[in-house]
Scaffold this motif. Structure first.
Motif, PDB file in Angstrom:
ATOM      1  N   GLU A 114       0.829  -1.206   0.000  1.00  0.00           N
ATOM      2  CA  GLU A 114       0.000   0.000   0.000  1.00  0.00           C
ATOM      3  C   GLU A 114       0.865   1.258   0.000  1.00  0.00           C
ATOM      4  OE1 GLU A 114      -2.435  -0.475   3.408  1.00  0.00           O
ATOM      5  OE2 GLU A 114      -3.852  -1.863   2.438  1.00  0.00           O
ATOM      6  N   ASP A 121       1.521   6.061  -6.985  1.00  0.00           N
ATOM      7  CA  ASP A 121       0.428   6.947  -7.414  1.00  0.00           C
ATOM      8  C   ASP A 121       0.854   8.404  -7.349  1.00  0.00           C
ATOM      9  OD1 ASP A 121      -1.175   4.796  -7.860  1.00  0.00           O
ATOM     10  OD2 ASP A 121      -2.333   4.987  -6.012  1.00  0.00           O
ATOM     11  N   ALA A 168      -3.781  10.393  -9.386  1.00  0.00           N
ATOM     12  CA  ALA A 168      -4.744   9.949  -8.381  1.00  0.00           C
ATOM     13  C   ALA A 168      -5.407  11.103  -7.645  1.00  0.00           C
ATOM     14  CB  ALA A 168      -4.060   9.025  -7.379  1.00  0.00           C
ATOM     15  N   ILE A 205      -9.034   3.958 -14.268  1.00  0.00           N
ATOM     16  CA  ILE A 205      -9.906   3.308 -13.277  1.00  0.00           C
ATOM     17  C   ILE A 205      -9.866   1.800 -13.455  1.00  0.00           C
ATOM     18  CG2 ILE A 205     -12.318   2.978 -12.610  1.00  0.00           C
ATOM     19  CD1 ILE A 205     -12.720   6.007 -13.229  1.00  0.00           C
ATOM     20  N   GLY A 208      -6.652   0.288 -12.139  1.00  0.00           N
ATOM     21  CA  GLY A 208      -6.323   0.500 -10.741  1.00  0.00           C
ATOM     22  C   GLY A 208      -5.464   1.704 -10.443  1.00  0.00           C
ATOM     23  N   ARG A 209      -5.366   2.637 -11.369  1.00  0.00           N
ATOM     24  CA  ARG A 209      -4.545   3.824 -11.162  1.00  0.00           C
ATOM     25  C   ARG A 209      -5.352   5.020 -10.667  1.00  0.00           C
ATOM     26  NH1 ARG A 209       0.961   3.678 -10.654  1.00  0.00           N
ATOM     27  NH2 ARG A 209       1.870   2.194 -12.120  1.00  0.00           N
ATOM     28  N   TYR A 210      -6.663   4.908 -10.723  1.00  0.00           N
ATOM     29  CA  TYR A 210      -7.515   5.998 -10.231  1.00  0.00           C
ATOM     30  C   TYR A 210      -8.707   5.371  -9.541  1.00  0.00           C
ATOM     31  CZ  TYR A 210      -9.889  10.492  -9.998  1.00  0.00           C
ATOM     32  OH  TYR A 210     -10.489  11.644  -9.540  1.00  0.00           O
ATOM     33  N   ARG A 211      -9.071   5.915  -8.381  1.00  0.00           N
ATOM     34  CA  ARG A 211     -10.201   5.394  -7.623  1.00  0.00           C
ATOM     35  C   ARG A 211     -11.268   6.469  -7.489  1.00  0.00           C
ATOM     36  NH1 ARG A 211      -5.606   3.252  -6.142  1.00  0.00           N
ATOM     37  NH2 ARG A 211      -5.446   1.030  -5.636  1.00  0.00           N
ATOM     38  N   GLY A 212     -12.491   6.054  -7.698  1.00  0.00           N
ATOM     39  CA  GLY A 212     -13.591   7.010  -7.609  1.00  0.00           C
ATOM     40  C   GLY A 212     -14.260   7.189  -8.956  1.00  0.00           C
TER      41      GLY A 212
END
Length: 440
Positions: A114, A121, A168, A205, A208-212
């Motif tokens: 993480e 990120d 991100a 997205i 997995g490089r951008y969340r939301g």
């Protein structure tokens, strides 16, 4: 102190014969591997239900396990006893110390991942993601250099203020700051930029490089920005009644201009600029009088065959004279260094021709279609096939049987018009529209 624990002394351990095993009590064991050296382990019966279930599934009734505690003398007798005591404390709580250690390591790895992901990120800027990940994916299969340049310009120029921002961390407000200044003054550019940026974030997205939520989707702005206007843009086309004068003007420049030769070829073939720019000699078959354009260079991604007219053959002969030792893979219309002419070569030539400066090379396809559809009786499917447009299923089946030879009379008639013929008789009395010229 209970006799069941702490049975060993350091001297005993140091004097142990290699291969011997000693018990300190309470599950702590020592096995000598060399004089004054050995390994510690802790043996116990596992209370872990998952481990017991695994053993039962294997057909084993043994739930005993051995946990390595390290090597002597690095791990002293006192340190080994401390580790064994900690393990016994976990067992008293119903916890398998091996499983507890495994979970602790897994948790540490997850935390490390993480942290590494967060650092990655942070380092992955919008610009880096566009250049290294999204554009190589999005531009795969693009054959039009102008379209490629437009996509690249979106992320290099129009979205320049986003390039150094961590991908991100970009928000809807960041996107709005890019769009708002040009939304009403450069509507088409702004709308296309938003669509391309939206596609980038959709890609990020999914990977997995951008969340939301996608910060560039239209629903983020439909109550803030006015709806984009749909503009239908047509390439200005030379009127077909002025075509002969245009071709004559182009021919007047061919003595010292390869671009002029290519421009007339584009006119006669009714092809796209990119198809002509990258034409190679191995695509030309003068015996059959055809130019076979591979699917990879066609907009519709299917092979296309163009009949070569008499004038097109003359252009090929002139182009070959200007290049020595022509090889099959050489470009037909090339620069002195053997490179294909630029995307703008034909257009810039037209802009330098005063009467035709407002027209485009691509518009010559519309000139051909307008002439063929309104001034001749050639079937629509022949016209569309020459332009390499997508046909309906019935028309495609029909064209598979008729192929390029049925288009040859039409293209010779078009070449005659380009050369100055104005009457059907000038173009040949047999402008066959649907006859028996042969199939291929």
């Amino acid at each position: 102190m209970s006799k069941s624990l702490h049975r060993l002394t350091v001297k005993q351990i140091e004097a142990t014969t290699p291969g011997s095993a000693l018990a300190d009590g309470g599950g702590l064991l020592y096995r000598s591997t060399a004089r004054g050296a050995g390994k510690w382990s802790f043996k116990f019966v596992s209370p872990d239900l998952d481990y017991r279930a695994e053993q039962a599934a294997k057909g084993s009734n043994s739930f005993q396990r051995a946990m390595g505690l390290g090597a002597f003398p690095s791990i002293t007798l006192a340190a080994a006893r401390d580790k064994a005591a900690a393990a016994r404390g976990l067992l008293a709580k119903g916890v398998d110390p091996i499983e507890a250690d495994r979970r602790a390591q897994a948790s540490a790895r997850q935390r490390g991942a993480e942290l590494a992901r967060a650092a990655s990120d942070q380092a992955m800027t919008f610009g880096r993601y566009a250049d290294e990940h999204f554009l190589p994916y999005a531009l795969t299969g693009f054959s039009n250099a102008a379209h490629i340049q437009q996509w690249q310009a979106t992320f290099a120029t129009h979205a320049a203020t986003l390039r150094e921002k961590p991908l991100a961390e970009i928000t809807r407000e960041d996107i709005l700051a890019v769009l708002h200044p040009i939304w009403t003054t450069k509507g088409v550019t702004a709308s296309r930029s938003r669509q391309r940026i939206e596609r980038l974030f959709a890609h990020a997205i999914q990977n997995g490089r951008y969340r939301g939520d996608n910060p560039a989707s239209w629903r983020q702005f439909d109550a803030t920005l006015p709806s984009p206007k749909t503009l239908v843009r047509h390439h200005p086309a030379v009127p077909h009644d002025k075509l002969a004068d245009f071709v004559a003007a182009v021919r007047a420049k061919q003595a010292d201009s390869m671009a002029a030769l290519m421009l007339e070829w584009i006119t006669l073939a009714a092809c796209r600029t990119g198809e002509a720019r990258f034409a190679t000699w191995d695509e030309i078959d003068l015996e059959r009088r055809v130019w076979a354009v591979p699917a990879g260079r066609m907009k519709m991604r299917r092979d296309h065959v163009v009949p070569i007219t008499a004038r097109m053959a003359e252009i090929l002969a002139e182009a070959k004279i200007r290049r020595h030792d022509v090889k099959p893979t050489d470009y037909v219309f090339s620069s002195p260094k053997g490179k294909p002419l630029t995307e703008m070569a034909a257009l810039m030539l037209m802009r330098r021709m005063e009467p035709y400066k407002d027209y485009t090379a691509h518009g010559l396809r519309a000139t051909f279609k307008g002439w063929a559809a309104t001034a001749t009786d050639f079937p629509r499917e022949l016209i569309e096939e020459q332009l390499a447009h997508q046909l309906g299923a019935v028309e495609r089946a029909y064209m598979r049987q008729s192929a390029y030879e049925r288009r040859r009379p039409m293209m010779e008639a078009w070449a005659a018009l380009c050369a100055g013929a104005t009457r059907a008789g000038d173009m040949g009395d047999d402008l066959v529209t649907d006859g028996d010229e042969g199939t291929a």
